[in-house]
Design a protein around this motif. Structure first.
Motif, PDB file in Angstrom:
ATOM      1  N   LEU A 114     -45.478  -4.412  41.985  1.00  9.25           N
ATOM      2  CA  LEU A 114     -46.952  -4.737  42.393  1.00  9.25           C
ATOM      3  C   LEU A 114     -47.135  -5.066  43.966  1.00  9.25           C
ATOM      4  CD1 LEU A 114     -49.917  -4.830  41.629  1.00  9.25           C
ATOM      5  CD2 LEU A 114     -49.566  -7.102  41.122  1.00  9.25           C
ATOM      6  N   LEU A 141     -54.859  -5.740  38.379  1.00 13.16           N
ATOM      7  CA  LEU A 141     -54.258  -4.695  37.855  1.00 13.16           C
ATOM      8  C   LEU A 141     -54.961  -4.279  36.600  1.00 13.16           C
ATOM      9  CD1 LEU A 141     -51.842  -2.836  38.128  1.00 13.16           C
ATOM     10  CD2 LEU A 141     -50.689  -4.789  36.691  1.00 13.16           C
ATOM     11  N   ASN A 142     -55.332  -2.943  36.700  1.00  8.68           N
ATOM     12  CA  ASN A 142     -56.275  -2.550  35.440  1.00  8.68           C
ATOM     13  C   ASN A 142     -57.306  -3.413  35.237  1.00  8.68           C
ATOM     14  OD1 ASN A 142     -54.252  -0.393  35.228  1.00  8.68           O
ATOM     15  ND2 ASN A 142     -53.175  -1.559  33.807  1.00  8.68           N
ATOM     16  N   MET A 153     -45.365  -1.502  37.801  1.00  4.03           N
ATOM     17  CA  MET A 153     -46.422  -0.686  37.592  1.00  4.03           C
ATOM     18  C   MET A 153     -46.024   0.603  36.722  1.00  4.03           C
ATOM     19  SD  MET A 153     -48.854  -1.032  40.996  1.00  4.03           S
ATOM     20  CE  MET A 153     -50.073  -0.064  40.162  1.00  4.03           C
ATOM     21  N   ASP A 157     -51.607   3.027  35.983  1.00  4.15           N
ATOM     22  CA  ASP A 157     -51.972   1.733  36.600  1.00  4.15           C
ATOM     23  C   ASP A 157     -52.794   1.897  37.742  1.00  4.15           C
ATOM     24  OD1 ASP A 157     -50.850   0.395  34.485  1.00  4.15           O
ATOM     25  OD2 ASP A 157     -49.135  -0.352  35.373  1.00  4.15           O
ATOM     26  N   VAL A 159     -54.494  -0.655  40.764  1.00  7.41           N
ATOM     27  CA  VAL A 159     -54.516  -1.835  41.566  1.00  7.41           C
ATOM     28  C   VAL A 159     -55.755  -1.855  42.500  1.00  7.41           C
ATOM     29  CG1 VAL A 159     -53.003  -0.876  43.337  1.00  7.41           C
ATOM     30  CG2 VAL A 159     -53.030  -3.269  43.146  1.00  7.41           C
TER      31      VAL A 159
END
Length: 249
Positions: A114, A141-142, A153, A157, A159
């Motif tokens: 991430l 995240l999501n 990730m 996904d 960010v």
């Protein structure tokens, strides 16, 4: 939180690759009192050939081990100053997932962290800053708050930046863009390469979000070995295969 990387240590580890506006590119000679001894300390790093037996009875295998240590340190520092045991776990995981091409698998695991993805978006100027944003809950995240910098990730996904932090994040993203323009690096992470534009990421610079469209493929991972470590190193020249050889796994 990982420790702060001291500039002196960065200079030593990226001695061949490091370039900045205040220094001229290294050409093999001594241009700074603090750097004049580096080629003497690591002659195998500048020779451009396989390590050979050195003076003082140092064997070729010993020099290869030292070179592997330097490459391992480079990758640890490049990907957010990972602790040694953390990097070793990534090496073990890469060896388990792929017997034929574990070095690309290692790059894939590190690139899909991430904090690395946030760093690649260009919203922050360093891995350290990306990690700080994650720790303080400024990254989603999501749509959910993410607090683990090493989260892997997956395709699809998203960010993004927390709504309460959007204004400050926009100013920071603008500063990073101006710094990259001043350094003449543009939006690419690799000089003269379309891989450096990160085709596997769809970045919304106005909304400060990014979608992982797909996993990076082999030639993209190989191209990212020459990615910059903004703003100090224009070509990190990473060698995951040699870095992995440091561990007996």
């Amino acid at each position: 939180m990982s420790r702060v990387i001291k500039p002196k240590k960065l200079l030593r580890v990226f001695s061949k690759e490091i370039e900045s506006e205040k220094r001229k590119p290294f050409t093999g000679g001594a241009y700074s009192p603090g750097e004049s001894s580096i080629p003497k300390m690591y002659p195998y790093k500048f020779a451009g050939a396989a390590p050979v037996a050195g003076r003082g009875g140092k064997t070729a295998s010993g020099m290869y081990k030292a070179q592997a240590l330097i490459e391992k340190q480079k990758m640890r520092f490049y990907y957010g100053n990972l602790l040694d045991y953390q990097f070793k776990q990534y090496v073990i995981q890469a060896m388990r997932l792929s017997k034929s091409n574990p070095d690309d698998t290692l790059m894939k695991l590190l690139e899909l962290r991430l904090d690395t993805v946030l760093y690649r978006t260009g919203f922050v100027n360093s891995h350290r800053q990306a990690q700080n944003w994650i720790y303080h809950g400024h990254v989603l995240l999501n749509g959910r708050k993410a607090t683990l910098k090493g989260m892997q990730m997956k395709p699809g996904d998203v960010v993004s930046i927390h709504p309460n932090f959007v204004n400050l994040a926009a100013k920071q993203a603008l500063n990073v863009a101006l710094q990259r323009r001043a350094a003449k690096t543009g939006a690419s992470w690799c000089a003269n390469s379309s891989v450096g534009m990160l085709p596997y990421l769809e970045i919304d610079r106005q909304g400060l979000s990014a979608i992982l469209v797909r996993n990076p493929i082999a030639h993209e991972l190989q191209g990212l070995r020459s990615a910059m470590l903004f703003p100090l190193v224009k070509n990190a020249n990473l060698c995951p295969k040699l870095a992995m050889s440091y561990y007996k796994v």
